[in-house]
Motif scaffolding. Structure first.
Motif, mmCIF file in Angstrom:
data_model
loop_
_atom_site.group_PDB
_atom_site.id
_atom_site.type_symbol
_atom_site.label_atom_id
_atom_site.label_comp_id
_atom_site.label_asym_id
_atom_site.label_seq_id
_atom_site.Cartn_x
_atom_site.Cartn_y
_atom_site.Cartn_z
ATOM 1 N N GLY A 128 -62.325 47.308 23.432
ATOM 2 C CA GLY A 128 -61.566 46.755 22.537
ATOM 3 C C GLY A 128 -61.846 45.484 22.310
ATOM 4 N N LYS A 129 -60.921 44.463 22.037
ATOM 5 C CA LYS A 129 -61.036 43.240 21.785
ATOM 6 C C LYS A 129 -61.101 42.493 23.095
ATOM 7 N N LYS A 130 -61.191 42.933 24.087
ATOM 8 C CA LYS A 130 -60.997 42.233 25.778
ATOM 9 C C LYS A 130 -62.285 41.863 25.938
ATOM 10 N N SER A 131 -62.515 40.717 26.741
ATOM 11 C CA SER A 131 -63.639 40.263 27.313
ATOM 12 C C SER A 131 -63.614 41.070 28.581
ATOM 13 N N GLY A 132 -64.899 41.052 29.118
ATOM 14 C CA GLY A 132 -65.269 41.966 30.451
ATOM 15 C C GLY A 132 -66.603 42.692 30.293
ATOM 16 N N THR A 133 -66.780 43.695 31.153
ATOM 17 C CA THR A 133 -67.872 44.316 31.251
ATOM 18 C C THR A 133 -67.563 45.968 31.606
ATOM 19 N N ARG A 134 -68.308 46.736 30.856
ATOM 20 C CA ARG A 134 -68.205 48.169 31.405
ATOM 21 C C ARG A 134 -69.509 48.873 31.054
ATOM 22 N N TYR A 135 -69.345 49.941 31.832
ATOM 23 C CA TYR A 135 -70.780 50.769 32.172
ATOM 24 C C TYR A 135 -70.728 52.230 31.399
ATOM 25 N N VAL A 136 -71.432 52.557 30.839
ATOM 26 C CA VAL A 136 -71.518 53.974 30.454
ATOM 27 C C VAL A 136 -72.787 54.713 30.775
ATOM 28 N N GLY A 137 -72.896 55.734 31.680
ATOM 29 C CA GLY A 137 -74.192 56.481 31.737
ATOM 30 C C GLY A 137 -73.945 57.974 32.280
ATOM 31 N N PRO A 138 -74.981 58.422 32.495
ATOM 32 C CA PRO A 138 -74.715 60.103 33.060
ATOM 33 C C PRO A 138 -73.689 60.250 34.103
ATOM 34 N N PRO A 139 -72.963 61.130 34.056
ATOM 35 C CA PRO A 139 -71.948 61.101 34.992
ATOM 36 C C PRO A 139 -72.416 62.234 36.217
ATOM 37 N N ASP A 140 -73.574 62.769 36.101
ATOM 38 C CA ASP A 140 -73.884 63.845 37.054
ATOM 39 C C ASP A 140 -75.149 63.403 37.800
ATOM 40 N N VAL A 141 -75.021 62.116 37.996
ATOM 41 C CA VAL A 141 -76.351 61.518 38.957
ATOM 42 C C VAL A 141 -75.584 61.168 40.418
ATOM 43 N N TRP A 192 -76.455 58.256 41.767
ATOM 44 C CA TRP A 192 -76.125 56.594 41.635
ATOM 45 C C TRP A 192 -77.040 56.487 40.169
ATOM 46 N N PRO A 193 -76.591 55.456 39.248
ATOM 47 C CA PRO A 193 -75.143 54.625 39.389
ATOM 48 C C PRO A 193 -74.167 55.554 38.898
ATOM 49 N N ARG A 194 -73.188 55.920 39.449
ATOM 50 C CA ARG A 194 -72.066 56.797 38.990
ATOM 51 C C ARG A 194 -70.881 55.796 38.190
ATOM 52 N N PRO A 195 -70.782 56.043 36.909
ATOM 53 C CA PRO A 195 -69.883 55.304 35.986
ATOM 54 C C PRO A 195 -68.571 54.809 36.685
ATOM 55 N N PRO A 196 -67.755 55.770 37.408
ATOM 56 C CA PRO A 196 -66.551 55.070 37.965
ATOM 57 C C PRO A 196 -66.822 54.213 38.942
ATOM 58 N N ALA A 197 -67.772 54.210 39.906
ATOM 59 C CA ALA A 197 -68.074 53.390 40.786
ATOM 60 C C ALA A 197 -68.558 51.889 40.426
ATOM 61 N N VAL A 198 -69.449 52.167 39.354
ATOM 62 C CA VAL A 198 -69.876 50.937 38.665
ATOM 63 C C VAL A 198 -68.928 49.905 38.011
ATOM 64 N N ASN A 199 -67.738 50.867 37.338
ATOM 65 C CA ASN A 199 -66.857 50.190 36.524
ATOM 66 C C ASN A 199 -66.018 49.645 37.514
ATOM 67 N N ALA A 200 -65.572 50.393 38.840
ATOM 68 C CA ALA A 200 -64.764 49.589 39.624
ATOM 69 C C ALA A 200 -65.215 48.189 40.136
ATOM 70 N N PHE A 201 -66.658 48.246 40.308
ATOM 71 C CA PHE A 201 -67.120 46.823 40.787
ATOM 72 C C PHE A 201 -66.994 45.907 39.716
ATOM 73 N N GLN A 225 -72.019 40.878 44.430
ATOM 74 C CA GLN A 225 -73.024 41.044 43.403
ATOM 75 C C GLN A 225 -74.417 41.294 44.502
ATOM 76 N N ILE A 226 -74.616 40.734 45.342
ATOM 77 C CA ILE A 226 -75.795 41.042 46.398
ATOM 78 C C ILE A 226 -75.768 42.381 46.966
ATOM 79 N N LEU A 227 -74.588 42.693 47.301
ATOM 80 C CA LEU A 227 -74.506 44.203 47.928
ATOM 81 C C LEU A 227 -74.536 45.243 46.877
ATOM 82 N N PHE A 228 -73.934 44.818 45.771
ATOM 83 C CA PHE A 228 -74.184 45.794 44.453
ATOM 84 C C PHE A 228 -75.507 46.202 44.162
ATOM 85 N N GLY A 229 -76.650 45.135 44.621
ATOM 86 C CA GLY A 229 -77.809 45.342 44.074
ATOM 87 C C GLY A 229 -78.472 46.230 45.121
ATOM 88 N N LYS A 230 -77.936 46.230 46.324
ATOM 89 C CA LYS A 230 -78.679 47.161 47.328
ATOM 90 C C LYS A 230 -78.048 48.533 47.417
#
Length: 217
Positions: free
Chosen positions: A130-143, A145-154, A211-216
């Motif tokens: 919407g009009k809020k700041s932040g970051t979100r991810y949209v990608g294939p749900p059937d993979v 990694w990266p799974r959208p719910p996990a990425v967006n939780a981070f 952030q470093i651990l997310f990259g691994k």
């Protein structure tokens, strides 16, 4: 490829839009010089930016670096008594990250003209804010990694932690993400190493390490 689309939040209410847009251009140049890009970071139309990365971790890191660089431009020097409460940024942005193929029509134009599932996924991600700041991810749900719910939780947790930092702490976070040791950060800020250690304990090191651990992952 992981496409990133960014947009200035509340751009029409900015007192100096030209200065704000120049701050974004300067920031993109700084971030581009520090990262490996799959597609150049650049302003597009209106108040938007776009870029591409090979991994979701790089895309997520780029959004954080852009935010911190914009904050440092607005608050380049440490005040004598920095407040514990975060102050508004000069330029606030929202970001969408999308995974998928991107079709480039004209690579040599500026901005690059492109389309495709990856671009539309990033558009859906940024629109979800919407009009809020932040970051979100949209990608294939059937993979796996990266799974959208996990990425967006981070992303939600990371951005929320950054919200709690004051401007000096955000500058420290930016420096440590670039690999600067605490001693150098203390000299840059004109404070004692123990004061830097205290700031790191209040969230700076947690965000960096996450952030470093997310990259691994």
């Amino acid at each position: 490829m992981f496409t990133v689309i960014g947009d200035i939040v509340g751009s029409r209410s900015l007192e100096d839009r030209a200065r704000a847009q120049q701050a974004v251009v300067t920031t993109l140049l700084r971030v581009s010089s520090a990262m490996h890009l799959a597609q150049r970071l650049e302003p597009t139309f209106g108040d938007e930016i776009q870029g591409g990365f090979e991994t979701v971790a790089d895309a997520a890191l780029a959004t954080l670096l852009i935010r911190l660089e914009l904050d440092r431009l607005a608050h380049p020097s440490a005040p004598p008594d920095p407040s514990d409460e975060p102050a508004p940024e000069l330029v606030t942005m929202r970001f969408g990250i999308g995974k998928g193929d991107v079709r480039v029509f004209e690579l040599e134009t500026q901005p690059i003209r492109q389309d495709g599932p990856g671009w539309h996924a990033a558009r859906d991600a940024i629109d979800s804010l919407g009009k809020k700041s932040g970051t979100r991810y949209v990608g294939p749900p059937d993979v796996e990694w990266p799974r959208p719910p996990a990425v967006n939780a981070f992303l939600v947790a990371r951005d929320g932690l950054v919200d709690t930092l004051n401007h000096r702490q955000r500058r420290m976070l930016l420096c440590t993400l670039h690999g600067e040791p605490q001693k150098v950060i203390a000299e840059r800020e004109g404070i004692s190493p123990s004061a830097v250690s205290q700031a790191f304990a209040k969230g700076v090191s947690a965000i960096r390490d996450a952030q470093i651990l997310f990259g691994k992952a």
